[in-house]
Design an enzyme around this catalytic site. Structure first.
Site, PDB file in Angstrom:
ATOM      1  N   GLY A 243     -53.441  -8.275  72.859  1.00 16.92           N
ATOM      2  CA  GLY A 243     -52.454  -8.249  71.779  1.00 16.92           C
ATOM      3  C   GLY A 243     -51.055  -8.676  72.133  1.00 16.92           C
ATOM      4  O   GLY A 243     -50.189  -8.738  71.257  1.00 16.92           O
ATOM      5  N   ARG A 282     -54.551 -14.466  73.305  1.00 13.26           N
ATOM      6  CA  ARG A 282     -53.440 -15.363  72.990  1.00 13.26           C
ATOM      7  C   ARG A 282     -52.508 -15.614  74.179  1.00 13.26           C
ATOM      8  O   ARG A 282     -52.148 -16.769  74.449  1.00 13.26           O
ATOM      9  CB  ARG A 282     -52.637 -14.737  71.840  1.00 13.26           C
ATOM     10  CG  ARG A 282     -51.581 -15.633  71.236  1.00 13.26           C
ATOM     11  CD  ARG A 282     -50.759 -14.874  70.187  1.00 13.26           C
ATOM     12  NE  ARG A 282     -51.562 -14.014  69.361  1.00 13.26           N
ATOM     13  CZ  ARG A 282     -52.088 -14.360  68.188  1.00 13.26           C
ATOM     14  NH1 ARG A 282     -51.883 -15.573  67.716  1.00 13.26           N
ATOM     15  NH2 ARG A 282     -52.802 -13.499  67.497  1.00 13.26           N
ATOM     16  N   ARG A 318     -54.178 -21.367  61.078  1.00 18.31           N
ATOM     17  CA  ARG A 318     -53.294 -20.196  61.164  1.00 18.31           C
ATOM     18  C   ARG A 318     -52.118 -20.234  60.175  1.00 18.31           C
ATOM     19  O   ARG A 318     -51.840 -19.218  59.535  1.00 18.31           O
ATOM     20  CB  ARG A 318     -52.772 -19.990  62.592  1.00 18.31           C
ATOM     21  CG  ARG A 318     -53.887 -19.743  63.619  1.00 18.31           C
ATOM     22  CD  ARG A 318     -53.362 -19.340  64.987  1.00 18.31           C
ATOM     23  NE  ARG A 318     -52.763 -18.020  64.947  1.00 18.31           N
ATOM     24  CZ  ARG A 318     -51.477 -17.784  64.904  1.00 18.31           C
ATOM     25  NH1 ARG A 318     -50.611 -18.784  64.957  1.00 18.31           N
ATOM     26  NH2 ARG A 318     -51.018 -16.558  64.834  1.00 18.31           N
ATOM     27  N   CYS A 350     -58.023 -31.193  50.376  1.00 15.10           N
ATOM     28  CA  CYS A 350     -57.768 -30.959  48.954  1.00 15.10           C
ATOM     29  C   CYS A 350     -57.507 -29.490  48.655  1.00 15.10           C
ATOM     30  O   CYS A 350     -58.340 -28.805  48.052  1.00 15.10           O
ATOM     31  CB  CYS A 350     -58.930 -31.472  48.129  1.00 15.10           C
ATOM     32  SG  CYS A 350     -59.027 -33.241  48.203  1.00 15.10           S
ATOM     33  N   GLU A 351     -56.383 -28.990  49.111  1.00 15.73           N
ATOM     34  CA  GLU A 351     -55.963 -27.599  48.926  1.00 15.73           C
ATOM     35  C   GLU A 351     -54.450 -27.582  49.019  1.00 15.73           C
ATOM     36  O   GLU A 351     -53.902 -28.159  49.961  1.00 15.73           O
ATOM     37  CB  GLU A 351     -56.459 -26.699  50.073  1.00 15.73           C
ATOM     38  CG  GLU A 351     -57.918 -26.475  50.166  1.00 15.73           C
ATOM     39  CD  GLU A 351     -58.383 -25.197  49.473  1.00 15.73           C
ATOM     40  OE1 GLU A 351     -57.539 -24.395  49.028  1.00 15.73           O
ATOM     41  OE2 GLU A 351     -59.603 -25.034  49.388  1.00 15.73           O
ATOM     42  N   TYR A 379     -56.875 -19.299  68.915  1.00 14.07           N
ATOM     43  CA  TYR A 379     -57.245 -19.120  67.506  1.00 14.07           C
ATOM     44  C   TYR A 379     -56.985 -20.374  66.668  1.00 14.07           C
ATOM     45  O   TYR A 379     -56.662 -20.294  65.495  1.00 14.07           O
ATOM     46  CB  TYR A 379     -56.495 -17.914  66.903  1.00 14.07           C
ATOM     47  CG  TYR A 379     -56.707 -16.645  67.687  1.00 14.07           C
ATOM     48  CD1 TYR A 379     -57.948 -16.014  67.691  1.00 14.07           C
ATOM     49  CD2 TYR A 379     -55.678 -16.086  68.443  1.00 14.07           C
ATOM     50  CE1 TYR A 379     -58.161 -14.859  68.429  1.00 14.07           C
ATOM     51  CE2 TYR A 379     -55.887 -14.930  69.189  1.00 14.07           C
ATOM     52  CZ  TYR A 379     -57.132 -14.324  69.178  1.00 14.07           C
ATOM     53  OH  TYR A 379     -57.339 -13.187  69.907  1.00 14.07           O
TER      54      TYR A 379
HETATM   55  N1  LLP Z   1     -59.468  -7.196  72.160  1.00 12.71           N
HETATM   56  C1  LLP Z   1     -59.864  -6.945  70.909  1.00 12.71           C
HETATM   57  C2  LLP Z   1     -60.712  -5.779  70.657  1.00 12.71           C
HETATM   58  C3  LLP Z   1     -59.450  -7.779  69.859  1.00 12.71           C
HETATM   59  O1  LLP Z   1     -59.846  -7.508  68.616  1.00 12.71           O
HETATM   60  C4  LLP Z   1     -58.628  -8.889  70.135  1.00 12.71           C
HETATM   61  C5  LLP Z   1     -58.198  -9.787  69.062  1.00 12.71           C
HETATM   62  C6  LLP Z   1     -58.237  -9.118  71.461  1.00 12.71           C
HETATM   63  C7  LLP Z   1     -58.674  -8.254  72.449  1.00 12.71           C
HETATM   64  C8  LLP Z   1     -57.354 -10.271  71.863  1.00 12.71           C
HETATM   65  O2  LLP Z   1     -56.091 -10.157  71.280  1.00 12.71           O
HETATM   66  P1  LLP Z   1     -54.907 -11.174  71.660  1.00 12.71           P
HETATM   67  O3  LLP Z   1     -54.476 -10.865  73.094  1.00 12.71           O
HETATM   68  O4  LLP Z   1     -55.424 -12.552  71.530  1.00 12.71           O
HETATM   69  O5  LLP Z   1     -53.839 -10.886  70.672  1.00 12.71           O
HETATM   70  N2  LLP Z   1     -56.938 -14.976  64.461  1.00 12.71           N
HETATM   71  C9  LLP Z   1     -55.710 -14.215  64.652  1.00 12.71           C
HETATM   72  C10 LLP Z   1     -55.816 -13.226  65.792  1.00 12.71           C
HETATM   73  C11 LLP Z   1     -56.954 -12.245  65.635  1.00 12.71           C
HETATM   74  C12 LLP Z   1     -57.052 -11.325  66.812  1.00 12.71           C
HETATM   75  C13 LLP Z   1     -58.282 -10.495  66.736  1.00 12.71           C
HETATM   76  N3  LLP Z   1     -58.491  -9.621  67.832  1.00 12.71           N
HETATM   77  C14 LLP Z   1     -54.578 -15.196  64.866  1.00 12.71           C
HETATM   78  O6  LLP Z   1     -54.818 -16.394  64.834  1.00 12.71           O
HETATM   79  O7  LLP Z   1     -53.437 -14.799  65.033  1.00 12.71           O
END
Ligand code: LLP
Length: 424
Positions: A243, A282, A318, A350-351, A379
């Site tokens: 996160g 991320r 995104r 087309c959106e 992502y």
């Molecule tokens: N662990 C779990 C249980 C998760 O659900 C996630 C992401 C991560 C780790 C990795 O999180 P990160 O370090 O990447 O923030 N599609 C969205 C992000 C969805 C994240 C879902 N879970 C976007 O493009 O911002």
């Protein structure tokens, strides 16, 4: 040190390579492509490894952020482990050579066949709910394995992010409510031949920009660990999820680093003999890539100016989905006398929601000019679709010598689509 910079003549580089040169070189030049810096990936992983020195740890890369096999292999080679959310991600991680016993299988709707696979491979499994535990026990029984599990506890900490990417608050669909902890401990004891409780897990959300949020959650979690240990369980793992946010705005703001993140929880590990698991997605991959597009043309309607590019929400959703900001820049210096104006950068889908950026001030580009969307390593390709029958783009990276460009994923084409109708 940033992978993407400008040289003195005003051309954007990826490491030592001019992006206009890559555009001219790649075979699929009439379409957008992702361009990565392999060195940036190395640097990002090294930042975590350095921060974690002196602790027992597992860096579980969240494969959902980017599932390119070459990226997985490179991360694995540097010592990373993997965090999976589907049976297919698990199989891909095995193909990339990850050690399954250090991988974590997450999710609120894991299926029996996926759990059986995880059991056979001895993957760590997160328990998300009552029915999930029931099904994990079932997988343990069928596979004849004692599955090592972590309880995903919903800490009810507000991550202060977009509601779509917040997961650790009370009304989230993820995790167990902490008031239910006693019930889960009883169940795990009862089913000790099928499951073994080895840790706790939480994941607060994504794009988190304040590390004290991780501290708050980690404090709660070690409290639960102390309590669970008193019940006679041998807890080995504290998993604080992923996160950590990144600087999408490129305005020079200071963002927390992996070191800042680990520093806020380090003292909680002291004297507790715990292995810390973190699940970054991320912050490991976002800034390793750009989506490279070409300007198809510029138009004005009413009060609005539009730059129409060949990339779209199909390749990078995104902005459309979360109103996410991703920085946009032209890769070549503007033509002499080019006027500056404010543009929406849009694709051909087309959106009306098909935009990559809104109200961006920049020099009027010429037709065919290169335009990149930054921080496209997380992502973006992983969430790409084939909407409007736009087939998914190819991916390239600049090797660690800073000059060699290599394809790391082929472009999809119409044959891939037609294949689904073979013999029907
Ligand atoms: N662990 C779990 C249980 C998760 O659900 C996630 C992401 C991560 C780790 C990795 O999180 P990160 O370090 O990447 O923030 N599609 C969205 C992000 C969805 C994240 C879902 N879970 C976007 O493009 O911002």
């Amino acid at each position: 040190q940033s992978a993407f910079s400008f040289n003195d003549e005003g051309y954007m580089l990826c490491e030592g390579v001019k992006i206009v040169d890559v555009m001219a070189m790649v075979a699929e030049k009439k379409r957008p492509f992702y361009l990565y810096s392999k060195s940036q990936l190395t640097r990002n992983y090294a930042a975590y490894a350095e921060a974690l020195q002196g602790t027992q740890f597992i860096v579980g890369y969240a494969v959902k952020a980017n599932n390119n096999l070459k990226i997985l292999e490179h991360l694995r080679g540097m010592g990373s482990s993997a965090v999976l959310v589907s049976g297919n991600e698990l199989q891909l991680a095995m193909r990339a050579g990850f050690d399954p016993t250090r991988c974590v299988f997450n999710g609120n709707g894991k299926l029996l066949d996926e759990l059986i696979l995880a059991a056979k491979l001895d993957v760590l499994v997160n328990v998300d709910s009552e029915f999930d535990l029931e099904q994990i026990c079932e997988a343990g029984r069928i596979s004849g394995k004692q599955i090592r599990v972590l309880l995903r506890i919903n800490p009810d900490v507000d991550p202060q992010v977009h509601p779509y990417v917040a997961t650790g608050n009370k009304n989230s669909k993820f995790g167990i409510r902490n008031e239910k902890l006693g019930w889960f401990l009883e169940q795990v004891k009862h089913h000790h031949d099928k499951v073994k409780l080895v840790g706790v897990h939480c994941h607060l959300g994504s794009t988190i920009s304040k590390v004290n949020i991780f501290r708050d959650a980690a404090e709660l979690m070690v409290g639960y660990i102390d309590l669970i240990r008193k019940e006679g369980f041998e807890i080995q793992y504290l998993n604080i999820g992923g996160g950590l946010g990144i600087d999408y705005y490129h305005e020079g703001a200071v963002y927390p680093t992996p070191m800042d993140l680990i520093d806020t929880v380090r003292d909680l590990l002291t004297g507790r003999d715990l292995t810390l698991i973190i699940e970054p997605g991320r912050s490991l991959v976002a800034n390793t890539a750009v989506l490279v597009n070409r300007v198809t043309g510029v138009k004005s309607n009413g009060n609005k100016n539009f730059i129409v590019i060949d990339g779209s929400m199909s390749e990078l959703i995104r902005p459309s989905l979360y109103s996410a900001y991703q920085h946009i820049e032209l890769v070549s210096p503007p033509a002499a006398g080019a006027k500056r104006a404010t543009f929406d950068v849009v694709g051909p889908v087309c959106e009306s929601s098909d935009f990559l950026g809104k109200d961006r001030e920049m020099a009027m580009p010429e037709r065919g000019a290169g335009l990149v969307v930054h921080d496209a390593g997380a992502y973006c390709m992983a969430m790409a679709s084939t909407y409007n029958l736009r087939m998914r783009p190819p991916e390239y990276w600049v090797e660690e010598d800073g000059k060699t460009v290599k394809k790391i994923r082929h472009a999809e084409d119409l044959h891939d689509h037609l294949r689904y109708f073979d013999g029907l």
